[in-house]
Design an enzyme around this catalytic site. Structure first.
Site, mmCIF file in Angstrom:
data_model
loop_
_atom_site.group_PDB
_atom_site.id
_atom_site.type_symbol
_atom_site.label_atom_id
_atom_site.label_comp_id
_atom_site.label_asym_id
_atom_site.label_seq_id
_atom_site.Cartn_x
_atom_site.Cartn_y
_atom_site.Cartn_z
ATOM 1 N N THR A 253 10.000 3.185 4.449
ATOM 2 C CA THR A 253 10.265 4.229 3.832
ATOM 3 C C THR A 253 9.751 4.475 2.309
ATOM 4 O O THR A 253 8.813 3.544 2.076
ATOM 5 C CB THR A 253 11.777 4.764 3.786
ATOM 6 O OG1 THR A 253 11.995 5.736 3.267
ATOM 7 C CG2 THR A 253 12.459 3.476 3.093
ATOM 8 N N GLU B 187 12.962 17.225 -0.540
ATOM 9 C CA GLU B 187 12.631 18.182 -1.751
ATOM 10 C C GLU B 187 12.863 19.544 -1.088
ATOM 11 O O GLU B 187 12.250 20.170 -0.224
ATOM 12 C CB GLU B 187 11.273 17.910 -2.213
ATOM 13 C CG GLU B 187 11.359 16.678 -3.102
ATOM 14 C CD GLU B 187 9.830 16.385 -3.428
ATOM 15 O OE1 GLU B 187 9.734 15.401 -4.592
ATOM 16 O OE2 GLU B 187 9.021 16.828 -3.157
#
Lengths: 406, 406
Positions: free
Chosen positions: B197, B278
Site C-alpha cells: 500500500t 480522496e
C-alpha cells in the site's frame, strides 16, 4: 443530454454530400427522448459490401450479437442499417432479443431485403429492453421519405450524451474514378474502444469487396478509434461499420488514395469523439516513443491517458509530470526511470531520472493554460511508438454521470 | 491537505500502547508543510526482525530502491525507520539518491546502528529531491526525546492528503505469551496498491523470524491492502513494513492467534485507507463470486471498483447496475452475460441476462442513499471469489487533485 457544449465543438456540421447507392430517413420514435429524432434507417442498394468491428466487451448487447451474424449474411436485396438512441437494449434478456428480431423483420418488411442482413445498433441506458414497436411504427412513413440526403440529420438522431453531431467526408481517386466517403459517429462517455468505437458508420460509393473492406478496418482501427479514451470504460455496444455500394463503378484496384481517405475519415471521427468526451475542458495528446514495441508504447500511453490523477492535473492546469512518471511505471510494461524523458509541449521537463535543470515551473504553468496539451514521453529503450488522445477529468464529467439516468 | 474530513473518519484515534523494543519521536522538519510534524523516526532494538513489501510500480522512488536493499542488510545495532511527508523524493535523480544516503548516515549517527539497515520512506509530491539536511538537523534533538509512546503522533506526521490519522492495535497469544501488534498507515490518493500500500508500519513485540514475517505479509497483503482502491493509480512509494522486536520473549511457535491478529491489523489499516479515499462520500464493497478462479474474481472486482462510470453512479446514488455489467464485461476475464446475477445490498437486480422482474427502481433508490454500498456479482461459472473495497468518485476528488501542488 448535456447543456454544456464541448469547447472543441466545430462551428457547424460539415456538408456531407449524397452518396450513390444509399438513401436514408430519420424519425422521432419516442424511445426515451422527447422532441428530438432518435431513429435512423440507412438503406444500401443491393450488392453493397459491408465490413464491421464490434465491442470486445464480454457482455455485449443483443443488437451486437445480432449484427455480428448479420455481417456474414447475404441476400439479393438491399442491406439495411437501423440505429436508435435512448436505450442500448443491453442486458435485456429474451425481451431484448425479441426486440431485435422484431426490428429486423419490421425493417425488412418496410424497406426491402432480408431480416437476416439488417444491421441493428442501439445506444443509451443499459438494462432496458427496446420497445421495438416504437421503431416499427415509424418504418412505413420513413420508407416513403427515403432520400439520398440526410447525413446531418442521421448524426443528430444517434446522439446520446454527445454535445455535438459528428461527421466528416473525403473524396479519393481509384484509378480514374472519383469516389466519396461519408462518416458519422456518436460517442462521448463509456469510451475506451477495444477493436471498435461507440457507433460509427462510414459509407462510400466505391466498389470494393467485403474482405478488403474488413482488412482496411482492422488496419486503421488501432491508430484511430482504439487510440482515443474518455474514461477507460469500454461500451457494450461499440459498433463500426464500413459500407461500399459500388455505385461509383471503379474498376482499378489501386487503393492507395482510398486508404488515405478512409484513414482520414476514421481519424477525424475518432477525434470528434474524444473532443466531445464527457465534461472535456482540455484535449490531451500522449505521444510515447522509445518503447520496446508499438504495443508496449500503446499500453503505456493508455495508462497515462486513463490515469485519474493525470487527467485531473490537466484539468487543473498543473504540469504535474510526476504523475506521468507514476502512470508510466504502473503500466507494467518495460520502463526505466533513469532512461525516461518527458516533454510537455516544447518544454523538456524531465530527463535521466530527474527534472531538467533548464525547466522552470512557469514554463509549464503557461503552457498548461492552452486548450490542447501534448505530452511526449520517450522511454529510451527501443523503437516502439504510439499516440493516444484523451479528455481531461472535470467536475462536468461527474455532473453528467452522477445523474445520467434521472 | 483537505479541509473536508472523510465521513468515515473515526471519532478518535485508537489508543496504541507502547511496545517493548520500540522507541520513537516526531518533529517539524519543514520539508514542505508548515506548523505540523512531517518527520517520524522509529528505533527498533537490536535483534528486531523485519519483513516488507514495496510498490510494483516500474518507476519507484530512490527511498524504495534503498529500502529494498536495507531489508536484507543486518548489523548488530538497532534498526531505524525514517519517514517524512511533504516530498516523495521520486524521480529526483542523483540528488534524490544522495539525500537518501545522507538521511541514512545522519540517522545512524544520531540513533545508532548501521546506515545500511535504515528503512527510509518519503511521501508527497513527486519530482522534488528531499532536502536531507532538514531531516538531519532534527535528529539530535529527536534522539534526546525517544520514547516508547507516540504512535498517534507518528500517524499524524506521515499524513499528506489524508483527512484522518490511521492506526489500529491487536493483542494475540503465542503459547502462554501475550504479544501486541500496533499498526499505522497513511494513504488517501494514488491508491491501487500492487503488492503493497502507500505507507504502513506494523510493529510487534513478538519473537518471530524475518522469513516467517515475510511469508505472513505475502499471504495477507492480497486480501487486505491489495483489495482496496481509490483511483486505480499505483504509487511510486508504496511501502509496508512489519517489525518484530522479540521483546515479548515468546518461545512457542503456534502462530494461529498471531495470524488472526496480524490479518486484523492489515485489514483494518487497509480499510482506513480506502475510507479516507480522496473525496469519498460512499464506501463501495464489491463481492464477486462464481468466477473461474479467485484471481479472475479479483480482476473483475477491481474492474468494477475502478470504473469511473460505476464510481460516479454511486456518488449520484444511482443503482445503475448496467454500468456494473459493462465493467464486468470489459475486465477481459471469463464472463457470460446470461449466467450473471447482481445484487445491490439485499436486492436481486439482475439475473439470467435481464433485470429481475421483482426488482423495482425504488428499492435501489432507497438502498443507494446509504453511506456503505455493497454490490454482489455472481458470475455463475465456478468457485472463484474476491472482495474489493473502493471509494466513489466525487467533485471533492477533482478539487483535491486539480490543485494538489499549488
Amino acid at each position: 443530454m448535456s447543456e454544456n457544449i464541448s469547447p472543441f465543438a466545430p462551428d457547424e456540421f460539415p456538408t456531407l454530400p449524397p452518396l450513390r447507392g444509399f438513401t436514408m430517413a430519420t424519425a422521432e420514435a419516442g424511445v426515451k427522448y422527447r422532441a428530438r429524432t432518435d431513429l435512423w434507417v440507412l438503406r444500401c442498394d443491393p450488392g453493397t459490401q459491408v465490413a464491421g468491428v464490434f465491442t470486445q466487451n464480454r457482455c455485449p448487447g443483443a443488437p451486437v450479437d445480432w449484427s455480428r451474424k448479420a455481417l456474414r449474411a447475404t441476400s439479393g436485396g438491399p442491406r439495411l442499417v437501423v440505429v436508435n438512441s435512448g436505450t442500448a437494449n443491453v442486458f435485456s434478456g429474451q425481451a431484448g432479443r425479441d426486440a431485435v428480431l422484431e426490428t429486423a423483420r419490421g425493417a425488412a418488411h418496410a424497406f426491402g431485403g432480408s431480416p437476416d442482413t439488417v444491421q441493428i445498433a442501439s445506444t443509451g441506458v443499459i438494462g432496458v429492453a427496446l420497445k421495438a414497436e416504437k421503431l416499427v411504427a415509424q418504418f412505413s412513413d420513413m420508407a416513403d421519405r427515403l432520400a439520398p440526403d440526410g447525413w446531418a440529420a442521421a448524426a443528430r438522431a444517434i446522439m446520446t450524451t454527445d454535445t455535438f453531431a459528428k461527421g466528416t467526408t473525403q473524396t479519393a481517386m481509384i484509378g480514374d474514378t472519383r469516389v466519396t466517403l461519408n462518416g458519422i459517429a456518436k460517442g462521448s462517455g463509456m469510451i475506451a474502444p477495444d477493436m471498435a468505437t461507440m457507433l460509427a458508420y462510414i459509407a462510400t460509393d466505391a466498389a470494393i469487396d467485403a474482405a478488403t473492406l474488413q482488412s482496411l478496418l482492422a488496419e486503421f482501427t488501432g491508430p484511430t478509434f482504439n487510440s482515443v479514451t474518455v474514461d477507460s470504460d469500454t461500451s457494450t455496444s461499440d459498433t463500426l461499420l464500413l459500407l461500399a455500394s459500388g455505385a461509383a463503378g471503379n474498376s482499378d484496384d489501386d487503393l492507395t488514395d482510398f486508404r488515405r481517405a478512409l484513414h482520414a475519415v476514421m481519424f477525424e471521427l475518432s477525434q470528434q469523439i474524444v473532443r466531445d468526451g464527457e465534461g472535456i475542458s482540455k484535449l490531451i495528446t500522449i505521444k510515447v516513443s522509445g518503447a520496446v514495441s508499438d504495443t508496449s508504447a500503446h499500453v503505456i500511453a493508455k495508462s497515462v491517458a486513463n490515469s485519474p490523477l493525470v487527467k485531473t492535473a490537466v484539468a487543473g492546469e498543473d504540469a504535474n509530470w510526476g504523475r506521468i512518471v507514476m502512470a508510466v511505471g504502473k503500466a507494467g510494461e518495460p520502463a526505466e526511470r533513469d532512461a525516461l524523458s518527458i516533454h510537455i509541449g516544447p518544454h523538456l521537463l524531465a530527463t535521466k531520472g530527474q527534472p531538467d535543470p533548464n525547466y522552470h515551473e512557469e514554463m509549464g504553468a503557461t503552457y498548461m493554460k492552452q486548450r490542447e496539451i501534448e505530452f511526449h514521453i520517450d522511454l529510451g529503450l527501443g523503437d516502439g511508438a504510439a499516440t493516444v488522445y484523451a479528455s481531461d477529468l472535470t467536475h462536468a464529467y461527474i455532473d453528467i454521470n452522477a445523474d445520467y439516468r434521472s
